[in-house]
Design an enzyme around this catalytic site. Structure first.
Site, PDB file in Angstrom:
ATOM      1  CB  SER A 187      -0.516   0.247   1.034  1.00  0.00           C
ATOM      2  OG  SER A 187      -1.380   1.460   1.806  1.00  0.00           O
ATOM      3  CE1 TYR A 205      -3.290  -2.769   5.626  1.00  0.00           C
ATOM      4  CE2 TYR A 205      -2.618  -0.928   4.556  1.00  0.00           C
ATOM      5  CZ  TYR A 205      -3.068  -1.697   4.305  1.00  0.00           C
ATOM      6  OH  TYR A 205      -3.146  -2.450   3.000  1.00  0.00           O
TER       7      TYR A 205
END
Length: 268
Positions: free
Chosen positions: A155, A168
């Site tokens: 990401s 995350y």
């Protein structure tokens, strides 16, 4: 599964896509099959969705099968690798896509258990899977296939470090470092290891994130996004397809950011 030999740049290869039943994983599985690979579609819960991906691949003349295993369950992953080897052949291409979002809490409020869980899903589990398939990858690279491939779906938040996302982004960043290290360690064996880092994607997860953070539909962000639309799963799949293709024969240890050149609409 289907016994019809595939054609295309990935013919003769066996790909495993984790989290392959929906969203980005689904798009990647379909694209790799279209390019000729036999595809193992890994899923954790949604058997019907995984079966639908397999059915679509088989209907197009490809070979595919679905395998249930949580990526953080070491025994289940080991059993899955054995089953894929028996059904489709040794895995020489892995797309590590399975994952989950964090709870949206700040660093001070996040429990140790939450940090550990995200590390298991995004880093420790994928590392264990790679360890399981590396011997077969090395053999494939030394034989007719001529290479092995590891692609991690990460990401672009590992670069921006948005608030309320530490479990995350920390876990994704940890796995990115592992992939970069693998690229250097395994290139002598003919294995390529790369990272694809999208921004916001129009998936079920992306829709939930936008709804929770902005109270709006993800489609409402298209006008403010690069090229007039939020990233689609197929955009990520196309990038993966390049990285595992003969066209990327001299590419390893790289991170390709798929966010339209940024910035994406702010969702944090």
């Amino acid at each position: 599964m289907n016994g019809t030999p595939n054609a295309g740049p990935l013919a003769g290869r066996t790909a495993l896509v984790t989290g392959g039943s929906r969203g980005v994983g689904r798009a990647v599985a379909l694209r790799l099959a279209r390019d000729g690979a036999d595809v193992a579609v890994n899923y954790r819960r949604d058997a019907a969705a995984a079966d639908e991906v397999v059915e679509q691949i088989v209907a197009a003349g490809g070979r595919a099968a679905a395998y249930c295993a949580s990526i953080d369950d070491e025994a289940a992953v080991a059993d899955m690798v054995v089953a894929i080897r028996s059904d489709l052949g040794p895995v020489d291409l892995v797309v590590s896509n399975a994952g989950s979002a964090s709870r949206g809490q700040d660093v001070a409020s996040t429990s140790y258990a939450d940090y550990l869980q995200l590390m298991r899903v995004h880093a420790f589990g994928p590392i264990g899977l790679i360890q399981q398939v590396l011997p077969d990858m090395r053999k494939a690279a030394a034989g007719e296939v001529g290479r092995g491939d590891i692609v991690m779906i990460s990401s672009n938040t590992t670069l921006s470090a948005p608030p309320n996302s530490a479990p995350y982004t920390m876990a994704k960043a940890a796995m990115e470092m592992c992939v970069r290290t693998l690229a250097r360690e395994e290139r002598r064996h003919g294995i390529h290891a790369n990272i694809v880092a999208p921004g916001l994607i129009a998936t079920d997860m992306g829709k939930r994130l936008v709804s929770a953070s902005r109270g709006t539909d993800i489609g409402d962000l298209d006008a403010a996004a690069p090229f007039g639309r939020v990233c689609r799963p197929e955009d990520v799949a196309g990038t993966v397809a390049f990285l595992v293709s003969p066209d990327s024969g001299y590419v390893t240890g790289q991170q390709l950011i798929v966010d339209g050149g940024g910035p994406n609409p702010t969702i944090f």
